[in-house]
Enzyme design. Structure first.
Site, PDB file in Angstrom:
ATOM      1  N   ASP A 117       0.855  -1.194   0.000  1.00  0.00           N
ATOM      2  CA  ASP A 117       0.000   0.000   0.000  1.00  0.00           C
ATOM      3  C   ASP A 117       0.888   1.240   0.000  1.00  0.00           C
ATOM      4  O   ASP A 117       2.108   1.135   0.102  1.00  0.00           O
ATOM      5  CB  ASP A 117      -0.965  -0.019   1.205  1.00  0.00           C
ATOM      6  CG  ASP A 117      -0.237   0.011   2.541  1.00  0.00           C
ATOM      7  OD1 ASP A 117       0.611   0.891   2.739  1.00  0.00           O
ATOM      8  OD2 ASP A 117      -0.521  -0.846   3.409  1.00  0.00           O
ATOM      9  N   HIS A 125       8.385  -5.108  -1.798  1.00  0.00           N
ATOM     10  CA  HIS A 125       7.494  -6.013  -2.542  1.00  0.00           C
ATOM     11  C   HIS A 125       6.631  -5.309  -3.592  1.00  0.00           C
ATOM     12  O   HIS A 125       5.616  -5.843  -4.009  1.00  0.00           O
ATOM     13  CB  HIS A 125       6.604  -6.791  -1.553  1.00  0.00           C
ATOM     14  CG  HIS A 125       7.386  -7.722  -0.669  1.00  0.00           C
ATOM     15  ND1 HIS A 125       6.913  -8.216   0.519  1.00  0.00           N
ATOM     16  CD2 HIS A 125       8.630  -8.237  -0.804  1.00  0.00           C
ATOM     17  CE1 HIS A 125       7.831  -9.005   1.074  1.00  0.00           C
ATOM     18  NE2 HIS A 125       8.881  -9.015   0.295  1.00  0.00           N
ATOM     19  N   CYS A 142       3.076  -4.784 -17.567  1.00  0.00           N
ATOM     20  CA  CYS A 142       2.790  -5.759 -18.618  1.00  0.00           C
ATOM     21  C   CYS A 142       3.491  -7.078 -18.299  1.00  0.00           C
ATOM     22  O   CYS A 142       4.617  -7.091 -17.808  1.00  0.00           O
ATOM     23  CB  CYS A 142       3.262  -5.220 -19.962  1.00  0.00           C
ATOM     24  SG  CYS A 142       2.948  -6.404 -21.295  1.00  0.00           S
ATOM     25  N   CYS A 173      -2.326  -4.632 -21.948  1.00  0.00           N
ATOM     26  CA  CYS A 173      -1.255  -3.692 -22.277  1.00  0.00           C
ATOM     27  C   CYS A 173      -1.596  -2.910 -23.553  1.00  0.00           C
ATOM     28  O   CYS A 173      -1.930  -3.513 -24.574  1.00  0.00           O
ATOM     29  CB  CYS A 173       0.040  -4.470 -22.480  1.00  0.00           C
ATOM     30  SG  CYS A 173       1.415  -3.436 -22.996  1.00  0.00           S
ATOM     31  N   THR A 204       5.497  -6.952  11.500  1.00  0.00           N
ATOM     32  CA  THR A 204       5.773  -7.994  10.512  1.00  0.00           C
ATOM     33  C   THR A 204       5.902  -9.347  11.201  1.00  0.00           C
ATOM     34  O   THR A 204       6.498  -9.447  12.280  1.00  0.00           O
ATOM     35  CB  THR A 204       7.016  -7.690   9.642  1.00  0.00           C
ATOM     36  OG1 THR A 204       7.326  -8.860   8.871  1.00  0.00           O
ATOM     37  CG2 THR A 204       8.231  -7.285  10.446  1.00  0.00           C
ATOM     38  N   ALA A 264       0.974  -1.296  16.933  1.00  0.00           N
ATOM     39  CA  ALA A 264       1.954  -0.332  16.438  1.00  0.00           C
ATOM     40  C   ALA A 264       1.579   1.116  16.779  1.00  0.00           C
ATOM     41  O   ALA A 264       2.428   1.894  17.229  1.00  0.00           O
ATOM     42  CB  ALA A 264       2.100  -0.491  14.922  1.00  0.00           C
TER      43      ALA A 264
HETATM   44  P1  NAD Z   1       1.787 -10.782   7.869  1.00  0.00           P
HETATM   45  O1  NAD Z   1       0.344 -10.715   7.473  1.00  0.00           O
HETATM   46  O2  NAD Z   1       2.522 -12.040   7.649  1.00  0.00           O
HETATM   47  O3  NAD Z   1       1.888 -10.464   9.441  1.00  0.00           O
HETATM   48  C1  NAD Z   1       1.285  -9.383  10.049  1.00  0.00           C
HETATM   49  C2  NAD Z   1       1.942  -9.157  11.396  1.00  0.00           C
HETATM   50  O4  NAD Z   1       1.398  -7.962  11.942  1.00  0.00           O
HETATM   51  C3  NAD Z   1       1.712 -10.280  12.424  1.00  0.00           C
HETATM   52  O5  NAD Z   1       2.923 -10.612  13.033  1.00  0.00           O
HETATM   53  C4  NAD Z   1       0.761  -9.623  13.441  1.00  0.00           C
HETATM   54  O6  NAD Z   1       0.978 -10.105  14.759  1.00  0.00           O
HETATM   55  C5  NAD Z   1       1.138  -8.169  13.318  1.00  0.00           C
HETATM   56  N1  NAD Z   1       0.087  -7.222  13.685  1.00  0.00           N
HETATM   57  C6  NAD Z   1      -1.244  -7.336  13.577  1.00  0.00           C
HETATM   58  N2  NAD Z   1      -1.863  -6.229  14.017  1.00  0.00           N
HETATM   59  C7  NAD Z   1      -0.883  -5.373  14.416  1.00  0.00           C
HETATM   60  C8  NAD Z   1      -0.862  -4.058  14.952  1.00  0.00           C
HETATM   61  N3  NAD Z   1      -2.007  -3.397  15.187  1.00  0.00           N
HETATM   62  N4  NAD Z   1       0.331  -3.486  15.237  1.00  0.00           N
HETATM   63  C9  NAD Z   1       1.492  -4.162  15.017  1.00  0.00           C
HETATM   64  N5  NAD Z   1       1.540  -5.395  14.496  1.00  0.00           N
HETATM   65  C10 NAD Z   1       0.369  -6.002  14.196  1.00  0.00           C
HETATM   66  O7  NAD Z   1       2.488  -9.561   7.160  1.00  0.00           O
HETATM   67  P2  NAD Z   1       4.007  -9.299   6.745  1.00  0.00           P
HETATM   68  O8  NAD Z   1       4.927  -9.740   7.813  1.00  0.00           O
HETATM   69  O9  NAD Z   1       4.042  -7.878   6.287  1.00  0.00           O
HETATM   70  O10 NAD Z   1       4.371 -10.200   5.482  1.00  0.00           O
HETATM   71  C11 NAD Z   1       3.573 -10.873   4.575  1.00  0.00           C
HETATM   72  C12 NAD Z   1       3.384 -10.264   3.178  1.00  0.00           C
HETATM   73  O11 NAD Z   1       2.147  -9.646   3.271  1.00  0.00           O
HETATM   74  C13 NAD Z   1       4.297  -9.189   2.676  1.00  0.00           C
HETATM   75  O12 NAD Z   1       4.923  -9.625   1.526  1.00  0.00           O
HETATM   76  C14 NAD Z   1       3.343  -8.021   2.272  1.00  0.00           C
HETATM   77  O13 NAD Z   1       3.641  -7.549   0.981  1.00  0.00           O
HETATM   78  C15 NAD Z   1       1.998  -8.647   2.276  1.00  0.00           C
HETATM   79  N6  NAD Z   1       0.843  -7.824   2.718  1.00  0.00           N
HETATM   80  C16 NAD Z   1       0.827  -6.481   2.593  1.00  0.00           C
HETATM   81  C17 NAD Z   1      -0.266  -5.760   3.027  1.00  0.00           C
HETATM   82  C18 NAD Z   1      -0.251  -4.251   2.870  1.00  0.00           C
HETATM   83  O14 NAD Z   1       0.422  -3.738   1.985  1.00  0.00           O
HETATM   84  N7  NAD Z   1      -0.952  -3.507   3.721  1.00  0.00           N
HETATM   85  C19 NAD Z   1      -1.355  -6.405   3.608  1.00  0.00           C
HETATM   86  C20 NAD Z   1      -1.311  -7.799   3.718  1.00  0.00           C
HETATM   87  C21 NAD Z   1      -0.209  -8.510   3.271  1.00  0.00           C
HETATM   88 ZN    ZN Z   2       3.088  -5.064 -23.174  1.00  0.00          ZN
END
Ligand code: NAD
Ligand code: ZN
Length: 239
Positions: free
Chosen positions: A102, A117, A125, A144, A185, A228
């Site tokens: 995001d 990521h 494309c 595309c 994470t 967080a």
């Molecule tokens: P994950 O879904 O594997 O883990 C999420 C983590 O966040 C968990 O450890 C959980 O305990 C913690 N969490 C939940 N609520 C929280 C809060 N309020 N404050 C702090 N921590 C909290 O996500 P990840 O580790 O980022 O990795 C997985 C993949 O998920 C990545 O490659 C990412 O690109 C993708 N992803 C991205 C999004 C986004 O862009 N918002 C959303 C979902 C998944």
């Molecule tokens: Zn193309």
């Protein structure tokens, strides 16, 4: 006590970096991969976010992404995003490396953001080098304009390598860092999960913020169990 220790590390660091994950966006209403996804609960992200899934059923994959995009494009930055932007503005945070696809860190005001990521604002494309910015989630299968092949989301899928230039930038930042904050994470997706260890190996400190334990917890100098937004808010107040 943990907050005090975290504040001490943040203040003393000469080069503080942050690594964020889906948890920082959870408070903006964006489901994490391990959260409850309603309609999409029956699909596992590992089965949709892959080149094989896209080759097999691009419509299903785009529908899932369009659903995620509609949530993300309409979301607003959380207290966690704003606190991290504030830390950069105060000159304390030097770079922010995120696994999130995001754009909430940027919308909160963070300037130096490295997206490991990719981004859901980008479609690219699947055959040529055409790339476009998405204002809205696509409603039909996007093609595309140059070569008519299917466009795909501009993100790194499971089983794909991270772009080398991006990974190099992240490693460069962490090699300079004497402290890293790892926020929201699950620390299971590689190579992102191992990046904080670069700091540790150089004698630096790890501060972890997560409501749950992760594989990184044992290596962290300070590990704060909490949301967080709450924890970063307390840290900012105590600075
Ligand atoms: P994950 O879904 O594997 O883990 C999420 C983590 O966040 C968990 O450890 C959980 O305990 C913690 N969490 C939940 N609520 C929280 C809060 N309020 N404050 C702090 N921590 C909290 O996500 P990840 O580790 O980022 O990795 C997985 C993949 O998920 C990545 O490659 C990412 O690109 C993708 N992803 C991205 C999004 C986004 O862009 N918002 C959303 C979902 C998944
Ligand atoms: Zn193309």
């Amino acid at each position: 006590m943990d907050i005090t220790n975290a504040v001490k590390i943040i203040k003393e660091a000469k080069h503080l970096t942050a690594l964020t994950g889906a948890g920082v966006s959870a408070e903006s209403g964006i489901p994490t991969f391990r959260g409850k996804n309603g309609l999409w609960n029956k699909f596992r992200p590992e089965e949709l976010a892959t080149p094989e899934a896209f080759a097999r059923n691009p419509e299903l994959v785009w529908k899932w992404y369009a659903w995620r995009m509609s949530i993300i494009f309409n979301a607003t930055p959380s207290r966690a995003h704003l606190a991290l932007a504030k830390l950069e503005e105060l000159g304390l945070l030097k770079a922010l490396i995120t696994q999130n696809v995001d754009d909430l860190h940027e919308r909160a005001g963070s300037k130096k953001v490295i997206h490991l990521h990719g981004s859901l604002r980008i479609a690219k494309c699947s055959s040529c080098s055409h790339v476009e910015y998405l204002k809205e989630p696509p409603h039909t299968l996007p093609k595309c304009p140059e070569c008519s092949s299917l466009l795909r989301p501009g993100v790194v899928w499971f089983g794909e390598s991270l772009p080398l230039d991006i990974l190099r930038k992240a490693v460069e930042e962490l090699s300079k860092s004497d402290a890293v904050m790892v926020v929201g994470t699950s620390a299971v997706v590689q190579p992102a999960a191992s990046l904080p260890l670069i700091v540790k190996e150089n004698g630096g400190k790890i501060v972890e913020i997560n409501p749950e334990r992760t594989p990184l917890t044992a290596m962290a100098d300070v590990s704060i169990r909490g949301k967080a937004g709450d924890v970063l808010g307390k840290i900012l107040k105590a600075l």
